[in-house]
Design a protein around this motif. Structure first.
Motif, PDB file in Angstrom:
ATOM      1  N   ASP A 179       0.914  -1.033  -0.010  1.00  0.00           N
ATOM      2  CA  ASP A 179      -0.486   0.378  -0.053  1.00  0.00           C
ATOM      3  C   ASP A 179       0.788   1.514   0.222  1.00  0.00           C
ATOM      4  O   ASP A 179       0.252   2.305   0.392  1.00  0.00           O
ATOM      5  CB  ASP A 179      -1.083  -0.029   1.497  1.00  0.00           C
ATOM      6  CG  ASP A 179      -1.554  -1.212   0.953  1.00  0.00           C
ATOM      7  OD1 ASP A 179      -2.776  -1.433   0.203  1.00  0.00           O
ATOM      8  OD2 ASP A 179      -1.911  -1.694   2.382  1.00  0.00           O
ATOM      9  N   ILE A 180       2.195   0.886  -0.302  1.00  0.00           N
ATOM     10  CA  ILE A 180       2.770   1.857  -0.269  1.00  0.00           C
ATOM     11  C   ILE A 180       3.298   2.681  -1.420  1.00  0.00           C
ATOM     12  O   ILE A 180       3.877   1.572  -1.988  1.00  0.00           O
ATOM     13  CB  ILE A 180       4.498   2.154   0.380  1.00  0.00           C
ATOM     14  CG1 ILE A 180       3.570   1.919   1.979  1.00  0.00           C
ATOM     15  CG2 ILE A 180       5.450   3.155   0.801  1.00  0.00           C
ATOM     16  CD1 ILE A 180       5.161   0.471   2.944  1.00  0.00           C
ATOM     17  N   GLU A 182       5.797   5.444  -2.699  1.00  0.00           N
ATOM     18  CA  GLU A 182       7.526   5.182  -3.030  1.00  0.00           C
ATOM     19  C   GLU A 182       7.482   4.430  -3.335  1.00  0.00           C
ATOM     20  O   GLU A 182       7.622   2.563  -2.957  1.00  0.00           O
ATOM     21  CB  GLU A 182       8.294   6.315  -1.682  1.00  0.00           C
ATOM     22  CG  GLU A 182       7.365   7.085  -1.224  1.00  0.00           C
ATOM     23  CD  GLU A 182       6.052   7.219  -0.552  1.00  0.00           C
ATOM     24  OE1 GLU A 182       5.532   8.460   0.127  1.00  0.00           O
ATOM     25  OE2 GLU A 182       5.531   5.671  -0.253  1.00  0.00           O
ATOM     26  N   PHE A 185      11.984   3.411   0.711  1.00  0.00           N
ATOM     27  CA  PHE A 185      11.195   4.446   1.681  1.00  0.00           C
ATOM     28  C   PHE A 185      11.935   3.196   2.973  1.00  0.00           C
ATOM     29  O   PHE A 185      12.326   2.614   2.545  1.00  0.00           O
ATOM     30  CB  PHE A 185       9.833   4.190   1.867  1.00  0.00           C
ATOM     31  CG  PHE A 185       9.094   3.264   1.534  1.00  0.00           C
ATOM     32  CD1 PHE A 185       8.475   2.091   2.324  1.00  0.00           C
ATOM     33  CD2 PHE A 185       8.940   2.150   0.155  1.00  0.00           C
ATOM     34  CE1 PHE A 185       8.735   0.344   2.372  1.00  0.00           C
ATOM     35  CE2 PHE A 185       7.863   0.723  -0.105  1.00  0.00           C
ATOM     36  CZ  PHE A 185       7.749   0.354   1.037  1.00  0.00           C
ATOM     37  N   VAL A 189       7.718   3.704   7.292  1.00  0.00           N
ATOM     38  CA  VAL A 189       6.105   4.088   6.907  1.00  0.00           C
ATOM     39  C   VAL A 189       5.242   3.165   7.480  1.00  0.00           C
ATOM     40  O   VAL A 189       4.716   3.702   7.586  1.00  0.00           O
ATOM     41  CB  VAL A 189       6.478   4.713   5.610  1.00  0.00           C
ATOM     42  CG1 VAL A 189       5.247   4.820   5.139  1.00  0.00           C
ATOM     43  CG2 VAL A 189       7.443   5.735   4.984  1.00  0.00           C
ATOM     44  N   LEU A 190       5.801   1.697   7.146  1.00  0.00           N
ATOM     45  CA  LEU A 190       4.874   1.142   7.800  1.00  0.00           C
ATOM     46  C   LEU A 190       5.010   0.882   9.487  1.00  0.00           C
ATOM     47  O   LEU A 190       3.597   0.973   9.628  1.00  0.00           O
ATOM     48  CB  LEU A 190       5.212  -0.702   7.544  1.00  0.00           C
ATOM     49  CG  LEU A 190       4.686  -2.205   7.495  1.00  0.00           C
ATOM     50  CD1 LEU A 190       3.067  -1.674   6.691  1.00  0.00           C
ATOM     51  CD2 LEU A 190       5.791  -3.069   7.067  1.00  0.00           C
ATOM     52  N   LYS A 193       1.688   2.875  10.764  1.00  0.00           N
ATOM     53  CA  LYS A 193       0.889   2.548  10.399  1.00  0.00           C
ATOM     54  C   LYS A 193       0.367   1.246  11.488  1.00  0.00           C
ATOM     55  O   LYS A 193      -0.988   1.945  11.805  1.00  0.00           O
ATOM     56  CB  LYS A 193       0.406   2.162   8.884  1.00  0.00           C
ATOM     57  CG  LYS A 193       0.911   3.340   7.830  1.00  0.00           C
ATOM     58  CD  LYS A 193       0.697   2.342   6.402  1.00  0.00           C
ATOM     59  CE  LYS A 193       0.517   3.320   5.323  1.00  0.00           C
ATOM     60  NZ  LYS A 193       0.413   3.097   4.326  1.00  0.00           N
TER      61      LYS A 193
END
Length: 230
Positions: A179-180, A182, A185, A189-190, A193
């Protein structure tokens, strides 16, 4: 999809710029501490979990990493032309790793205490957790500079803030990587979430750990290994 991890991803694609001339012709994971490469030390720790697949990513001097691992059964995920960071690198290696949770680990640390992979395996609760990060009190994180990365509550859930130090080793469910948007990364980021949903957990390591991210760290790591009661 399986609930328990049976694959390992080792991150070995960085440039090692803090090492200066030591990494001009050698990737940091192939630097030696007390006569053994950092990568080999990490691989030895993973043997206790008997993973079906072990993957090492590579970018900087990737040919040397691949040559070092030739004949070992460890697969190399080469990142070209650009480095993909931890999140992008892990997603790039998923065809080799499979679709279940995986162990991931940096390759620039040494340990004094229980096997970190065994500790995580025994504490993993897939019904409650999307990731389980192995962390240390700051006083046990040798060579680490900073105020810490996370705060753990009484049941081990993590939130951002000065506190314990992330060791670089974890179990992680990888489904959210899709679902990311970029290409390159960080796994942060994960994690963010997972943290928002209350499914990011930490486990405190009872021993000591040394960050081998600088020439000073190499010396500190050798001192830690010499102090081992072996």
């Amino acid at each position: 999809m399986r609930d328990n991890p049976n694959a390992v991803m080792l991150f070995a694609a960085g440039f090692g710029t803090r090492m200066g001339e030591l990494t001009r012709d050698t990737p940091k994971p192939l630097l030696k501490v007390a006569g053994k490469t950092l990568l080999d030390r990490t691989l030895e720790l993973t043997t206790v979990i008997a993973a079906e697949r072990t993957i090492v990513n590579a970018h900087y001097h990737h040919q040397k990493v691949a040559e070092h691992l030739k004949g070992t059964g460890v697969q190399v995920s080469i990142e070209l032309p650009d480095i993909l960071e931890t999140g992008g690198g892990l997603r790039n290696a998923l065809p080799l790793l499979g679709d279940g949770p995986v162990f991931t680990s940096n390759t620039d640390a040494v340990w004094h205490g229980p096997n970190p992979f065994e500790m995580l395996r025994d504490a993993w609760r897939p019904d409650d957790m999307d990731a389980l990060l192995l962390c240390l009190p700051k006083e046990n994180a040798i060579g680490h500079k900073g105020t810490g990365d996370f705060v753990l509550n009484e049941v081990g859930q993590i939130r951002r803030g000065p506190g314990v130090v992330y060791s670089g080793v974890q179990i992680l469910k990888t489904g959210g990587l899709a679902d990311i948007a970029e290409t390159s990364f960080s796994l942060n980021v994960l994690w963010d979430k997972m943290c928002a949903s209350g499914r990011l957990y930490g486990l405190t390591y009872p021993g000591k750990w040394c960050d081998v991210g600088s020439p000073e760290g190499l010396q500190l790591a050798e001192g830690l290994l010499e102090a081992k009661d072996v």
